[in-house]
Write a protein that holds these residues in place. Sequence first.
Motif, PDB file in Angstrom:
ATOM      1  N   GLY A  78       0.842  -1.189   0.000  1.00  0.00           N
ATOM      2  CA  GLY A  78       0.000   0.000   0.000  1.00  0.00           C
ATOM      3  C   GLY A  78       0.873   1.233   0.000  1.00  0.00           C
ATOM      4  O   GLY A  78       0.971   1.952  -0.983  1.00  0.00           O
ATOM      5  N   ALA A  79       1.547   1.454   1.125  1.00  0.00           N
ATOM      6  CA  ALA A  79       2.442   2.600   1.219  1.00  0.00           C
ATOM      7  C   ALA A  79       3.726   2.324   0.435  1.00  0.00           C
ATOM      8  O   ALA A  79       4.247   1.208   0.430  1.00  0.00           O
ATOM      9  CB  ALA A  79       2.776   2.893   2.676  1.00  0.00           C
ATOM     10  N   PHE A  80       4.220   3.357  -0.230  1.00  0.00           N
ATOM     11  CA  PHE A  80       5.483   3.216  -0.942  1.00  0.00           C
ATOM     12  C   PHE A  80       6.645   3.098   0.030  1.00  0.00           C
ATOM     13  O   PHE A  80       6.656   3.715   1.098  1.00  0.00           O
ATOM     14  CB  PHE A  80       5.738   4.428  -1.842  1.00  0.00           C
ATOM     15  CG  PHE A  80       4.807   4.542  -3.005  1.00  0.00           C
ATOM     16  CD1 PHE A  80       4.569   3.462  -3.844  1.00  0.00           C
ATOM     17  CD2 PHE A  80       4.174   5.737  -3.279  1.00  0.00           C
ATOM     18  CE1 PHE A  80       3.712   3.566  -4.918  1.00  0.00           C
ATOM     19  CE2 PHE A  80       3.320   5.859  -4.360  1.00  0.00           C
ATOM     20  CZ  PHE A  80       3.084   4.770  -5.172  1.00  0.00           C
ATOM     21  N   HIS A  81       7.631   2.318  -0.377  1.00  0.00           N
ATOM     22  CA  HIS A  81       8.917   2.289   0.311  1.00  0.00           C
ATOM     23  C   HIS A  81       9.869   3.278  -0.343  1.00  0.00           C
ATOM     24  O   HIS A  81      10.537   4.054   0.341  1.00  0.00           O
ATOM     25  CB  HIS A  81       9.503   0.878   0.255  1.00  0.00           C
ATOM     26  CG  HIS A  81      10.908   0.764   0.764  1.00  0.00           C
ATOM     27  ND1 HIS A  81      12.017   1.034  -0.025  1.00  0.00           N
ATOM     28  CD2 HIS A  81      11.396   0.415   1.978  1.00  0.00           C
ATOM     29  CE1 HIS A  81      13.115   0.861   0.676  1.00  0.00           C
ATOM     30  NE2 HIS A  81      12.776   0.477   1.893  1.00  0.00           N
ATOM     31  N   SER A  82       9.926   3.284  -1.683  1.00  0.00           N
ATOM     32  CA  SER A  82      10.955   4.075  -2.358  1.00  0.00           C
ATOM     33  C   SER A  82      10.639   4.223  -3.831  1.00  0.00           C
ATOM     34  O   SER A  82       9.735   3.581  -4.372  1.00  0.00           O
ATOM     35  CB  SER A  82      12.324   3.398  -2.207  1.00  0.00           C
ATOM     36  OG  SER A  82      12.286   2.060  -2.686  1.00  0.00           O
ATOM     37  N   ALA A  83      11.427   5.066  -4.478  1.00  0.00           N
ATOM     38  CA  ALA A  83      11.484   5.162  -5.929  1.00  0.00           C
ATOM     39  C   ALA A  83      12.943   5.181  -6.337  1.00  0.00           C
ATOM     40  O   ALA A  83      13.806   5.645  -5.577  1.00  0.00           O
ATOM     41  CB  ALA A  83      10.775   6.417  -6.429  1.00  0.00           C
ATOM     42  N   THR A  84      13.224   4.650  -7.518  1.00  0.00           N
ATOM     43  CA  THR A  84      14.593   4.610  -8.047  1.00  0.00           C
ATOM     44  C   THR A  84      14.712   5.562  -9.228  1.00  0.00           C
ATOM     45  O   THR A  84      13.890   5.523 -10.148  1.00  0.00           O
ATOM     46  CB  THR A  84      14.970   3.183  -8.492  1.00  0.00           C
ATOM     47  OG1 THR A  84      14.948   2.317  -7.352  1.00  0.00           O
ATOM     48  CG2 THR A  84      16.366   3.161  -9.108  1.00  0.00           C
ATOM     49  N   LEU A  85      15.733   6.411  -9.196  1.00  0.00           N
ATOM     50  CA  LEU A  85      16.027   7.334 -10.287  1.00  0.00           C
ATOM     51  C   LEU A  85      17.285   6.854 -10.993  1.00  0.00           C
ATOM     52  O   LEU A  85      18.307   6.608 -10.348  1.00  0.00           O
ATOM     53  CB  LEU A  85      16.248   8.755  -9.755  1.00  0.00           C
ATOM     54  CG  LEU A  85      15.224   9.308  -8.773  1.00  0.00           C
ATOM     55  CD1 LEU A  85      15.569  10.742  -8.408  1.00  0.00           C
ATOM     56  CD2 LEU A  85      13.810   9.204  -9.328  1.00  0.00           C
ATOM     57  N   TRP A  86      17.219   6.726 -12.310  1.00  0.00           N
ATOM     58  CA  TRP A  86      18.359   6.292 -13.113  1.00  0.00           C
ATOM     59  C   TRP A  86      19.059   7.539 -13.639  1.00  0.00           C
ATOM     60  O   TRP A  86      18.464   8.344 -14.368  1.00  0.00           O
ATOM     61  CB  TRP A  86      17.854   5.424 -14.260  1.00  0.00           C
ATOM     62  CG  TRP A  86      18.913   4.730 -15.078  1.00  0.00           C
ATOM     63  CD1 TRP A  86      20.230   5.044 -15.174  1.00  0.00           C
ATOM     64  CD2 TRP A  86      18.707   3.599 -15.929  1.00  0.00           C
ATOM     65  NE1 TRP A  86      20.873   4.188 -16.022  1.00  0.00           N
ATOM     66  CE2 TRP A  86      19.952   3.283 -16.510  1.00  0.00           C
ATOM     67  CE3 TRP A  86      17.591   2.833 -16.273  1.00  0.00           C
ATOM     68  CZ2 TRP A  86      20.111   2.233 -17.406  1.00  0.00           C
ATOM     69  CZ3 TRP A  86      17.755   1.786 -17.163  1.00  0.00           C
ATOM     70  CH2 TRP A  86      18.996   1.484 -17.725  1.00  0.00           C
ATOM     71  N   LEU A  87      20.321   7.708 -13.272  1.00  0.00           N
ATOM     72  CA  LEU A  87      21.036   8.951 -13.554  1.00  0.00           C
ATOM     73  C   LEU A  87      22.421   8.666 -14.104  1.00  0.00           C
ATOM     74  O   LEU A  87      23.086   7.725 -13.675  1.00  0.00           O
ATOM     75  CB  LEU A  87      21.166   9.794 -12.280  1.00  0.00           C
ATOM     76  CG  LEU A  87      19.845  10.165 -11.599  1.00  0.00           C
ATOM     77  CD1 LEU A  87      20.092  10.613 -10.179  1.00  0.00           C
ATOM     78  CD2 LEU A  87      19.113  11.247 -12.385  1.00  0.00           C
ATOM     79  N   GLU A  88      22.868   9.493 -15.029  1.00  0.00           N
ATOM     80  CA  GLU A  88      24.244   9.387 -15.510  1.00  0.00           C
ATOM     81  C   GLU A  88      25.216   9.896 -14.460  1.00  0.00           C
ATOM     82  O   GLU A  88      26.310   9.351 -14.300  1.00  0.00           O
ATOM     83  CB  GLU A  88      24.405  10.172 -16.815  1.00  0.00           C
ATOM     84  CG  GLU A  88      23.696   9.534 -17.997  1.00  0.00           C
ATOM     85  CD  GLU A  88      23.939  10.289 -19.285  1.00  0.00           C
ATOM     86  OE1 GLU A  88      24.389  11.464 -19.227  1.00  0.00           O
ATOM     87  OE2 GLU A  88      23.700   9.706 -20.362  1.00  0.00           O
ATOM     88  N   ASN A  89      24.841  10.941 -13.740  1.00  0.00           N
ATOM     89  CA  ASN A  89      25.670  11.510 -12.681  1.00  0.00           C
ATOM     90  C   ASN A  89      24.778  11.802 -11.481  1.00  0.00           C
ATOM     91  O   ASN A  89      24.053  12.804 -11.466  1.00  0.00           O
ATOM     92  CB  ASN A  89      26.355  12.793 -13.165  1.00  0.00           C
ATOM     93  CG  ASN A  89      27.203  13.431 -12.067  1.00  0.00           C
ATOM     94  OD1 ASN A  89      27.442  12.839 -11.023  1.00  0.00           O
ATOM     95  ND2 ASN A  89      27.642  14.651 -12.302  1.00  0.00           N
ATOM     96  N   PRO A  90      24.798  10.947 -10.454  1.00  0.00           N
ATOM     97  CA  PRO A  90      23.883  11.122  -9.327  1.00  0.00           C
ATOM     98  C   PRO A  90      24.207  12.305  -8.419  1.00  0.00           C
ATOM     99  O   PRO A  90      23.338  12.732  -7.652  1.00  0.00           O
ATOM    100  CB  PRO A  90      24.033   9.802  -8.544  1.00  0.00           C
ATOM    101  CG  PRO A  90      24.647   8.841  -9.495  1.00  0.00           C
ATOM    102  CD  PRO A  90      25.514   9.653 -10.393  1.00  0.00           C
ATOM    103  N   GLU A  91      25.417  12.847  -8.473  1.00  0.00           N
ATOM    104  CA  GLU A  91      25.822  13.823  -7.469  1.00  0.00           C
ATOM    105  C   GLU A  91      24.953  15.079  -7.444  1.00  0.00           C
ATOM    106  O   GLU A  91      24.520  15.510  -6.367  1.00  0.00           O
ATOM    107  CB  GLU A  91      27.296  14.181  -7.645  1.00  0.00           C
ATOM    108  CG  GLU A  91      28.258  13.069  -7.234  1.00  0.00           C
ATOM    109  CD  GLU A  91      28.020  12.591  -5.808  1.00  0.00           C
ATOM    110  OE1 GLU A  91      27.789  13.449  -4.926  1.00  0.00           O
ATOM    111  OE2 GLU A  91      28.038  11.372  -5.570  1.00  0.00           O
TER     112      GLU A  91
END
Length: 302
Positions: free
Chosen positions: A137-150
């Motif tokens: 039900g409740a979200f735990h997380s989302a994932t973002l795909w990035l070339e440079n995460p900083e």
Amino acid sequence: MSDTTTPIAGLHHVTAISGPPQPNVDFYIRDMGQRLVKKTVNFDAPDVWHLYYGDQQAAPGSILTFFPFVGARAGRAGPGMASAFAYGVSPAAFDSWAARLQGRTDARFGARVLELADPDGLQVELIEDTTASAQPGAFHSATLWLENPEPTARLLIDGFGYAEAGSERGAGGERLRLELPNAGAGRVIDLWRANSPAQGAPGAGTIHHIAFRARDDAHQDDLRERLIGLGMQVTPRIDRQYFNAIYFREPGGVLFEVATDPPGFDVDEPMADLGTALKLPPQYELRRAQIESALPPFTVPA
């Protein structure tokens, strides 16, 4: 500006694109056990459904929405896109969900993860979480795909109050975890950098944007001021009927929204009746018959 030590209360919702509505409805209601919270239309294209799923209380932090397009071409996740979202489930319930859904089981930051694909190929995950219930039900997380995460990490830390919570390197790449202190649902954002180059393409099975929670309009105003101070190009407030929203693209290219908790999804129908009738934005009510006839039909599984 008000206190921004922990300015964001986690995720508010995730919005994605799907193909025809029937397989989407079947999967999220029948297989994932979600509630259909709202049947409405795309504000900018009223001939397209906007379907909302969530927990039984339609709580912010549990809301997953889709724009279904019949005949939509398949998309694929890549850099500059949110690539997955995860529900939290209790450790005691994890095995039963893994047996029921038949996904791929992995481990991440000391917790088991069940990786699934919905009918359009969107990556959906269930993650063990000692604070979660037995039902997704409740979200735990989302994932973002990035070339440079900083740069994205810096924005989430300085603008939204996240803190680094660890990193893991695997065969496919590296994952940096950011977590909000003292937050509940949707408190985790993972930043993923792949080892090999890839290119994303919008379409069915991809996430359009992720939305973070603001308590109310005043809180949203404070956050907007802070984001502009960090160099973001933020829209004015937009009325989305069930929440107010502002939008901007973060440094890695992912579309972010900040949505208010009020007025909530029971503003135009009782909580017990959510998702049972087509609810239109007021500007489209005079076109109801035309809009209803153009929308592709679907049935809601029991």
